[in-house]
Design a protein around this motif. Sequence first.
Motif, PDB file in Angstrom:
ATOM      1  N   SER A 173      47.787  43.702  36.135  1.00 48.91           N
ATOM      2  CA  SER A 173      47.170  42.606  35.849  1.00 48.91           C
ATOM      3  C   SER A 173      46.448  42.545  34.642  1.00 48.91           C
ATOM      4  CB  SER A 173      46.182  42.219  36.839  1.00 48.91           C
ATOM      5  OG  SER A 173      45.197  43.420  37.132  1.00 48.91           O
ATOM      6  N   ASN A 174      45.852  41.807  33.880  1.00 50.04           N
ATOM      7  CA  ASN A 174      45.175  41.865  32.815  1.00 50.04           C
ATOM      8  C   ASN A 174      43.880  42.399  32.856  1.00 50.04           C
ATOM      9  OD1 ASN A 174      46.478  40.971  30.132  1.00 50.04           O
ATOM     10  ND2 ASN A 174      47.201  39.163  31.308  1.00 50.04           N
ATOM     11  N   VAL A 224      46.925  40.982  25.657  1.00 44.11           N
ATOM     12  CA  VAL A 224      46.930  40.078  26.814  1.00 44.11           C
ATOM     13  C   VAL A 224      48.324  39.251  26.884  1.00 44.11           C
ATOM     14  CG1 VAL A 224      46.052  37.905  27.357  1.00 44.11           C
ATOM     15  CG2 VAL A 224      44.423  39.621  26.462  1.00 44.11           C
ATOM     16  N   ARG A 225      48.872  39.170  25.854  1.00 41.88           N
ATOM     17  CA  ARG A 225      50.251  38.150  25.741  1.00 41.88           C
ATOM     18  C   ARG A 225      51.065  39.177  26.298  1.00 41.88           C
ATOM     19  NH1 ARG A 225      50.196  36.945  20.998  1.00 41.88           N
ATOM     20  NH2 ARG A 225      49.331  35.099  20.999  1.00 41.88           N
ATOM     21  N   SER A 226      51.458  40.327  25.942  1.00 45.11           N
ATOM     22  CA  SER A 226      52.328  41.449  26.140  1.00 45.11           C
ATOM     23  C   SER A 226      52.200  41.654  27.731  1.00 45.11           C
ATOM     24  CB  SER A 226      52.203  42.457  25.349  1.00 45.11           C
ATOM     25  OG  SER A 226      53.216  43.568  25.872  1.00 45.11           O
ATOM     26  N   LYS A 227      50.910  41.896  28.103  1.00 41.44           N
ATOM     27  CA  LYS A 227      50.565  42.290  29.434  1.00 41.44           C
ATOM     28  C   LYS A 227      50.933  41.092  30.305  1.00 41.44           C
ATOM     29  CE  LYS A 227      47.358  46.051  28.463  1.00 41.44           C
ATOM     30  NZ  LYS A 227      46.124  46.481  28.712  1.00 41.44           N
ATOM     31  N   THR A 228      50.663  39.915  30.171  1.00 40.99           N
ATOM     32  CA  THR A 228      50.851  38.860  30.964  1.00 40.99           C
ATOM     33  C   THR A 228      52.265  38.614  31.212  1.00 40.99           C
ATOM     34  OG1 THR A 228      48.818  37.612  30.145  1.00 40.99           O
ATOM     35  CG2 THR A 228      50.564  36.495  31.101  1.00 40.99           C
ATOM     36  N   ASN A 229      53.213  38.699  30.107  1.00 36.45           N
ATOM     37  CA  ASN A 229      54.831  38.596  30.223  1.00 36.45           C
ATOM     38  C   ASN A 229      55.088  39.735  31.183  1.00 36.45           C
ATOM     39  OD1 ASN A 229      55.042  36.395  28.418  1.00 36.45           O
ATOM     40  ND2 ASN A 229      55.220  37.875  26.823  1.00 36.45           N
ATOM     41  N   ASN A 230      54.474  41.081  31.072  1.00 36.69           N
ATOM     42  CA  ASN A 230      55.090  42.073  32.163  1.00 36.69           C
ATOM     43  C   ASN A 230      54.474  41.577  33.668  1.00 36.69           C
ATOM     44  OD1 ASN A 230      56.468  43.975  30.745  1.00 36.69           O
ATOM     45  ND2 ASN A 230      54.660  45.166  30.466  1.00 36.69           N
ATOM     46  N   VAL A 231      53.549  41.266  33.587  1.00 30.31           N
ATOM     47  CA  VAL A 231      53.071  40.924  34.931  1.00 30.31           C
ATOM     48  C   VAL A 231      53.662  39.591  35.572  1.00 30.31           C
ATOM     49  CG1 VAL A 231      50.764  39.602  36.122  1.00 30.31           C
ATOM     50  CG2 VAL A 231      50.601  41.618  34.581  1.00 30.31           C
ATOM     51  N   LEU A 232      54.108  38.676  34.871  1.00 33.50           N
ATOM     52  CA  LEU A 232      54.998  37.721  35.204  1.00 33.50           C
ATOM     53  C   LEU A 232      56.223  37.996  35.540  1.00 33.50           C
ATOM     54  CD1 LEU A 232      53.825  34.767  32.703  1.00 33.50           C
ATOM     55  CD2 LEU A 232      53.297  34.681  35.012  1.00 33.50           C
ATOM     56  N   ARG A 233      56.675  38.711  35.138  1.00 35.16           N
ATOM     57  CA  ARG A 233      58.102  39.439  35.418  1.00 35.16           C
ATOM     58  C   ARG A 233      58.115  40.170  36.819  1.00 35.16           C
ATOM     59  NH1 ARG A 233      59.705  44.111  34.322  1.00 35.16           N
ATOM     60  NH2 ARG A 233      57.981  44.604  32.910  1.00 35.16           N
ATOM     61  N   GLN A 234      57.096  41.162  36.794  1.00 36.37           N
ATOM     62  CA  GLN A 234      56.845  41.842  38.045  1.00 36.37           C
ATOM     63  C   GLN A 234      56.386  41.340  39.240  1.00 36.37           C
ATOM     64  OE1 GLN A 234      53.710  44.391  36.541  1.00 36.37           O
ATOM     65  NE2 GLN A 234      54.863  45.814  35.301  1.00 36.37           N
ATOM     66  N   THR A 282      50.830  50.049  41.245  1.00 38.45           N
ATOM     67  CA  THR A 282      49.886  49.058  40.477  1.00 38.45           C
ATOM     68  C   THR A 282      49.398  49.537  39.293  1.00 38.45           C
ATOM     69  OG1 THR A 282      47.780  49.991  41.746  1.00 38.45           O
ATOM     70  CG2 THR A 282      48.794  47.988  42.821  1.00 38.45           C
ATOM     71  N   ARG A 283      48.487  48.987  38.445  1.00 34.09           N
ATOM     72  CA  ARG A 283      48.028  48.923  37.118  1.00 34.09           C
ATOM     73  C   ARG A 283      49.377  49.243  36.241  1.00 34.09           C
ATOM     74  NH1 ARG A 283      44.184  52.422  40.134  1.00 34.09           N
ATOM     75  NH2 ARG A 283      42.359  50.781  40.694  1.00 34.09           N
ATOM     76  N   SER A 284      50.387  48.480  36.308  1.00 36.64           N
ATOM     77  CA  SER A 284      51.612  48.767  35.737  1.00 36.64           C
ATOM     78  C   SER A 284      51.771  47.530  34.610  1.00 36.64           C
ATOM     79  CB  SER A 284      52.640  48.494  36.778  1.00 36.64           C
ATOM     80  OG  SER A 284      52.712  49.583  37.709  1.00 36.64           O
ATOM     81  N   PRO A 331      48.527  34.814  38.691  1.00 36.34           N
ATOM     82  CA  PRO A 331      49.207  35.935  37.763  1.00 36.34           C
ATOM     83  C   PRO A 331      48.309  35.856  36.584  1.00 36.34           C
ATOM     84  CG  PRO A 331      50.711  33.820  37.580  1.00 36.34           C
ATOM     85  CD  PRO A 331      49.665  33.642  38.707  1.00 36.34           C
ATOM     86  N   PHE A 332      47.380  34.896  36.370  1.00 30.99           N
ATOM     87  CA  PHE A 332      46.382  34.986  35.090  1.00 30.99           C
ATOM     88  C   PHE A 332      45.103  35.502  35.297  1.00 30.99           C
ATOM     89  CE2 PHE A 332      49.584  31.370  34.690  1.00 30.99           C
ATOM     90  CZ  PHE A 332      50.266  32.281  33.586  1.00 30.99           C
ATOM     91  N   VAL A 333      44.941  36.199  36.563  1.00 34.92           N
ATOM     92  CA  VAL A 333      43.624  36.543  36.996  1.00 34.92           C
ATOM     93  C   VAL A 333      43.367  37.977  35.966  1.00 34.92           C
ATOM     94  CG1 VAL A 333      44.350  38.195  38.766  1.00 34.92           C
ATOM     95  CG2 VAL A 333      41.985  37.204  38.873  1.00 34.92           C
ATOM     96  N   PHE A 334      42.011  38.160  35.744  1.00 35.63           N
ATOM     97  CA  PHE A 334      41.705  39.452  34.982  1.00 35.63           C
ATOM     98  C   PHE A 334      40.828  40.112  35.942  1.00 35.63           C
ATOM     99  CE2 PHE A 334      42.488  36.353  31.683  1.00 35.63           C
ATOM    100  CZ  PHE A 334      42.855  37.206  30.424  1.00 35.63           C
ATOM    101  N   ALA A 335      41.543  41.443  35.979  1.00 35.94           N
ATOM    102  CA  ALA A 335      40.931  42.376  36.768  1.00 35.94           C
ATOM    103  C   ALA A 335      39.285  43.065  36.251  1.00 35.94           C
ATOM    104  CB  ALA A 335      41.771  43.874  36.860  1.00 35.94           C
ATOM    105  N   GLU A 336      38.608  43.239  37.002  1.00 37.56           N
ATOM    106  CA  GLU A 336      37.324  43.899  36.659  1.00 37.56           C
ATOM    107  C   GLU A 336      37.295  45.261  36.636  1.00 37.56           C
ATOM    108  OE1 GLU A 336      34.882  41.751  35.788  1.00 37.56           O
ATOM    109  OE2 GLU A 336      35.850  39.583  36.423  1.00 37.56           O
TER     110      GLU A 336
END
Length: 406
Positions: free
Chosen positions: A275-276, A289-299, A237-239, A118-123
């Motif tokens: 994803s971030n 990054v912090r806000s999006k990471t929380n969203n990604v973990l929940r999703q 995706t991209r959410s 979940p902590f991967v960064f999209a290119e």
Amino acid sequence: MPGGVWFHCLFIYVYLCLFVSTYQQQHITHNTDVSEHKQRPMASAEVRQKLEEFIHLTPDEIEDMETADADFGAMLAALQRLNKDNDTRLKESNVRNVIFLGRTRSGKTTALQTLRDPFVFAEHVQLFSQTTDPRLYAFTMHTTEGAGPEQREVNYNISLIDTPGLYEKKTDLAQIRDDAEIKHLIMKCIEFQITTLHCLFFVCSFDSGINPDDVKAIVQLNKLFAGANKQFHLLITRSEGKLPSAQRSIEAQVRQIEELKPFLNEGVKIFFLGSNHIDDYNSSLQDAVRSKTNNVLRQRAVLFQHIFDSSEACHIKNMQIFKETNRQVEDLAQEIRQQTAELLSNTDGQDADAKEQKVKELKVKTDAFKATVGRLSAVTSAEKIAEYKSVVDKAELTYPSPPSDE
């Protein structure tokens, strides 16, 4: 002393303990309840089972057990202590097979990477799809289910299949991915020994609004995978920046699309995953990054829970695309039979060059037929495989005889 001798000595030791204990109970203690006599054979069987599990005990470990009290409870306690350090225990696990489908650049590969990490960064988005062939990613997940005293650890063996982008025009403007790619995907699944599917996600982004091409792709894929309707779902995706309220609004809009209503029946769910992005990291946008990471973990948690809950699978043989492939194989077998019969029945009346050309054409068809049947063997009955082999054997009778070594 060799390990095998240690084990046999230990087994004899346990047997003698059982015999002596039973003898004492019968001839010395007269007020023992009958139920205790019934429990002794069960205890012996339990010890024997434990010993079989620890057949690779070292001499030191066996010596520790021999010094333990001969009482069965102490013996089992010693085995339990050894079991804690045993690194080769087998664990039960549930299998989940998942396929990601969609148009090129819809975010399938990035979504798969996010499920794995979940902590991967999209290119940056590539102009053309970087996935050119179906890929299998397998891993095991450990989770807990239940609560309180009923809580238990559950293991899932998950196979994620990433697919090339569909309906994509390549640089030469000639190669267009079509239904043949889906048939190739099914063959790859069989090659991967995956013959049942628990989840099929149609992946699209909708990051710039509803894309008509995405809608057309979903409709087409829905037809090709008819038979696996209970496993169909939509993944947007991209959410990473979409909060639950925004997700509900998008879902409501998607469900109003007229062309998708036959697909989006009551059983089809819509999921979101993001994803971030590497740009946020490079720009040191820590709050983003912090806000999006929380969203990604929940999703991600919601999506995985659905995968865990999807215990009902669809066999590949029940899908429309597989049935079409089977019909094509039958049609090809019939063509080979007819051409073989023509070549074998007119051995003298044909022009040599014309016959040679027909044999070459037959050989091309037969080779393709053999390759396809070989891939389908895992999901085809032995009787049908034998029938297909007979078709090939007869066709090969028309091939020129190999030159003699003499």
